[in-house]
Scaffold this motif. Structure first.
Motif, mmCIF file in Angstrom:
data_model
loop_
_atom_site.group_PDB
_atom_site.id
_atom_site.type_symbol
_atom_site.label_atom_id
_atom_site.label_comp_id
_atom_site.label_asym_id
_atom_site.label_seq_id
_atom_site.Cartn_x
_atom_site.Cartn_y
_atom_site.Cartn_z
ATOM 1 N N ARG A 266 1.110 -1.109 0.116
ATOM 2 C CA ARG A 266 -0.482 0.098 0.226
ATOM 3 C C ARG A 266 0.921 1.088 0.125
ATOM 4 N NH1 ARG A 266 -4.669 1.618 4.875
ATOM 5 N NH2 ARG A 266 -4.845 3.934 3.845
ATOM 6 N N LEU A 267 0.573 2.048 -0.648
ATOM 7 C CA LEU A 267 1.841 3.487 -1.211
ATOM 8 C C LEU A 267 0.684 4.434 -1.007
ATOM 9 C CD1 LEU A 267 2.665 3.184 -4.450
ATOM 10 C CD2 LEU A 267 3.545 2.311 -2.627
ATOM 11 N N ILE A 268 1.546 5.599 0.401
ATOM 12 C CA ILE A 268 0.674 6.701 1.544
ATOM 13 C C ILE A 268 1.830 7.862 0.583
ATOM 14 C CG2 ILE A 268 -0.052 7.451 3.236
ATOM 15 C CD1 ILE A 268 -0.135 4.228 4.528
ATOM 16 N N GLU A 269 1.050 8.841 0.430
ATOM 17 C CA GLU A 269 2.277 10.363 -0.071
ATOM 18 C C GLU A 269 1.650 11.349 0.843
ATOM 19 O OE1 GLU A 269 2.387 13.332 -4.518
ATOM 20 O OE2 GLU A 269 1.815 11.115 -4.011
ATOM 21 N N VAL A 270 3.484 11.130 1.119
ATOM 22 C CA VAL A 270 3.005 12.080 2.209
ATOM 23 C C VAL A 270 4.013 13.438 1.754
ATOM 24 C CG1 VAL A 270 2.684 10.802 4.404
ATOM 25 C CG2 VAL A 270 5.198 10.731 3.233
ATOM 26 N N THR A 271 3.549 14.701 2.673
ATOM 27 C CA THR A 271 4.938 15.950 2.350
ATOM 28 C C THR A 271 5.993 15.388 2.472
ATOM 29 O OG1 THR A 271 2.454 16.701 3.338
ATOM 30 C CG2 THR A 271 5.130 18.646 2.559
ATOM 31 N N ALA A 275 14.761 18.344 3.779
ATOM 32 C CA ALA A 275 15.687 16.983 4.706
ATOM 33 C C ALA A 275 15.078 15.385 4.094
ATOM 34 C CB ALA A 275 15.820 17.135 5.789
ATOM 35 N N GLY A 276 14.043 15.458 3.773
ATOM 36 C CA GLY A 276 13.117 14.307 3.079
ATOM 37 C C GLY A 276 12.019 14.110 3.207
ATOM 38 N N LEU A 277 11.235 12.695 3.928
ATOM 39 C CA LEU A 277 9.893 13.034 4.161
ATOM 40 C C LEU A 277 9.057 13.756 5.562
ATOM 41 C CD1 LEU A 277 8.513 9.676 3.428
ATOM 42 C CD2 LEU A 277 8.579 11.398 2.079
ATOM 43 N N ASP A 278 8.505 14.392 5.892
ATOM 44 C CA ASP A 278 7.664 15.957 6.612
ATOM 45 C C ASP A 278 7.169 14.116 7.798
ATOM 46 O OD1 ASP A 278 7.221 17.615 8.472
ATOM 47 O OD2 ASP A 278 5.304 17.081 7.894
ATOM 48 N N PRO A 279 7.744 14.510 9.158
ATOM 49 C CA PRO A 279 7.870 13.729 10.337
ATOM 50 C C PRO A 279 5.775 13.469 10.646
ATOM 51 C CG PRO A 279 9.758 14.727 10.687
ATOM 52 C CD PRO A 279 9.449 15.328 9.440
ATOM 53 N N VAL A 280 6.086 15.023 10.627
ATOM 54 C CA VAL A 280 4.475 15.171 11.491
ATOM 55 C C VAL A 280 3.165 14.345 10.070
ATOM 56 C CG1 VAL A 280 2.389 17.006 11.190
ATOM 57 C CG2 VAL A 280 4.892 16.825 12.400
ATOM 58 N N SER A 281 3.218 14.551 9.211
ATOM 59 C CA SER A 281 2.984 14.481 7.705
ATOM 60 C C SER A 281 2.295 12.946 7.932
ATOM 61 C CB SER A 281 3.532 15.443 6.494
ATOM 62 O OG SER A 281 2.339 14.795 5.726
ATOM 63 N N MET A 282 3.479 12.308 8.372
ATOM 64 C CA MET A 282 4.102 10.889 7.866
ATOM 65 C C MET A 282 3.099 10.439 8.612
ATOM 66 S SD MET A 282 8.382 10.371 7.779
ATOM 67 C CE MET A 282 8.066 8.948 8.611
ATOM 68 N N LEU A 283 2.843 11.061 10.004
ATOM 69 C CA LEU A 283 2.247 10.488 11.434
ATOM 70 C C LEU A 283 0.819 10.421 11.229
ATOM 71 C CD1 LEU A 283 3.036 8.634 13.886
ATOM 72 C CD2 LEU A 283 4.677 9.150 12.499
ATOM 73 N N ALA A 284 0.041 11.911 10.462
ATOM 74 C CA ALA A 284 -1.141 12.646 10.478
ATOM 75 C C ALA A 284 -1.569 11.133 9.726
ATOM 76 C CB ALA A 284 -1.000 13.786 10.464
ATOM 77 N N ALA A 285 -0.567 11.209 8.177
ATOM 78 C CA ALA A 285 -0.916 10.469 7.546
ATOM 79 C C ALA A 285 -1.597 8.970 8.128
ATOM 80 C CB ALA A 285 -0.834 9.766 6.196
ATOM 81 N N LEU A 286 -1.160 8.028 9.245
ATOM 82 C CA LEU A 286 -1.008 7.386 9.675
ATOM 83 C C LEU A 286 -2.102 7.381 10.603
ATOM 84 C CD1 LEU A 286 2.913 5.837 10.602
ATOM 85 C CD2 LEU A 286 1.520 5.029 8.135
ATOM 86 N N GLY A 287 -2.742 7.677 11.245
ATOM 87 C CA GLY A 287 -3.833 8.493 11.723
ATOM 88 C C GLY A 287 -5.247 8.028 10.823
ATOM 89 N N ALA A 288 -5.115 9.425 9.966
ATOM 90 C CA ALA A 288 -6.154 9.037 9.632
ATOM 91 C C ALA A 288 -6.613 7.495 8.523
ATOM 92 C CB ALA A 288 -6.279 9.994 7.956
ATOM 93 N N ALA A 289 -5.074 6.225 8.244
ATOM 94 C CA ALA A 289 -5.435 5.132 7.776
ATOM 95 C C ALA A 289 -5.654 4.502 9.272
ATOM 96 C CB ALA A 289 -3.529 4.431 7.451
ATOM 97 N N GLY A 290 -5.720 4.936 10.425
ATOM 98 C CA GLY A 290 -6.519 4.158 11.958
ATOM 99 C C GLY A 290 -5.658 3.640 12.669
#
Length: 365
Positions: A266-271, A275-290
């Motif tokens: 499963r691919l999840i695109e984040v901000t 420096a790389g992927l935004d950590p806050v965006s990563m965790l928000a996406a995982l929260g949205a996924a449940g």
């Protein structure tokens, strides 16, 4: 029932609830004990996948004995209609005389309504018994509901001088078998295991729970901005057997996306940031996924990014009795700090010996 009885039975319900950790997301892990005339007549905990709820299981076990009983629940009974009727209404229908709960549910669909349904039906309700213990156990669910992200535990397994590998990259094994077994148990109590792309490339990990005799497996997540991971590795080969989620940026090539989707990931695109992927965006996406509880196992760059973003809720530090020196690989990458006032600080909550190693748990205040 005395106040001590209430605490004792809520503690029992909390023990039942813990059995659901890592298995019931996006729902909370709840325990319920039904007591009548001092005797337990029914008990249950939220089943894998989040259904049925703990109260439903306990009521089914009690049958007619639930009438006139006291229900001890670790979280306010739900009040909304979903795939099943509200647990608050189920308790009313079963004729329980009293409900003792540990914690109010902050979900806007509940938020006191469950307790109100019970009181409106003439049921005596006592709230807040062992609330602190319940809040600690429900930290992941509470984080997702109130902050929109899962609770994040960062696991570090290091030498005495904070290194995770020699200069050449050798890391197996710094800690002993007892510590590694504990890590597998901690994985099992989380919804997902997270690593960075560098760790996935260097170690080719399976990230599964092994040696515990259980079929349940957490979701396996890799933060890989450009999806630069070998599809033929351990994760790619097993993506259709145990879920693999890949966090990536907009810059990920179409070919890599296609290859991983074909493999079953499963691919999840984040901000992305510079420096790389935004950590806050990563965790928000995982929260949205449940997801409610995520267990991060490195590497150093990912650990540093998460720490500096202020979203690491707990650190599980395994320390072994050896030193690898300054040329060894650091457990946490550069933080770019100039002042101690800017350093993320944690409070020690537990320290124990695990075989020849030590485990210390640190919680963010």
């Amino acid at each position: 029932m005395t106040a001590e009885d209430d605490r004792r039975f809520i503690a029992h319900a909390l023990g039942l609830a813990r059995r659901g950790l890592g298995r019931v997301w996006p729902n909370p892990a709840v325990g319920c004990v039904l007591v009548k005339q001092g005797r337990i007549v029914g008990r249950g905990f939220t089943r894998p996948g989040g259904r049925p709820h703990a109260e439903t299981v306990a009521l089914a076990a009690a049958g007619d004995a639930a009438r006139g009983a006291t229900a001890y629940v670790t979280l306010e009974p739900c009040a909304h209609h979903g795939k099943t009727p509200p647990c608050a209404e189920a308790l009313v229908g079963a004729g329980v005389a009293r409900v003792v709960s540990a914690l109010q549910d902050p979900d806007p669909r509940v938020a006191g309504r469950g307790h109100a349904i019970l009181r409106a039906a003439g049921i005596d309700v006592t709230e807040g018994v062992l609330e602190d213990e319940a809040r600690a156990m429900q930290r992941g669910f509470l984080s997702r509901v109130t902050q929109g992200r899962p609770m994040l535990t960062l696991k570090l397994a290091t030498s005495l001088d904070g290194r995770i590998a020699t200069a050449s990259g050798e890391s197996r094994w710094i800690t002993g078998p007892e510590a590694r077994a504990r890590v597998h148990a901690m994985r099992a109590a989380h919804d997902a295991v997270l690593v960075g792309a560098g760790t996935a490339r260097a170690d080719d990990p399976s990230l599964t729970v092994r040696g515990l005799g259980m079929a349940h497996q957490p979701v396996r997540i890799v933060a890989a901005r450009r999806l630069d991971l070998p599809v033929g590795g351990a994760l790619g080969r097993t993506a259709r057997e145990v879920p693999v989620w890949l966090l990536h940026g907009a810059s990920a090539p179409d070919r890599a996306r296609s290859d991983w989707v074909t493999a079953g990931a499963r691919l999840i695109e984040v901000t992305e940031t510079g420096a790389g992927l935004d950590p806050v965006s990563m965790l928000a996406a995982l929260g949205a996924a449940g997801l409610t509880r995520v267990f991060c196992e490195g590497g150093g760059q990912l650990a540093a990014a998460l720490l500096m973003a202020g979203i690491v809720d707990e650190i599980a530090l395994f320390s072994a009795g050896l030193a690898l020196g300054a040329d060894g690989r650091a457990a946490v990458g550069p933080l770019g700090l100039d002042a101690l006032a800017d350093v993320p600080r944690y409070r020690l909550t537990e320290c124990r010996t695990i075989g020849p190693d030590t485990l210390s748990l640190w919680t963010r205040d």
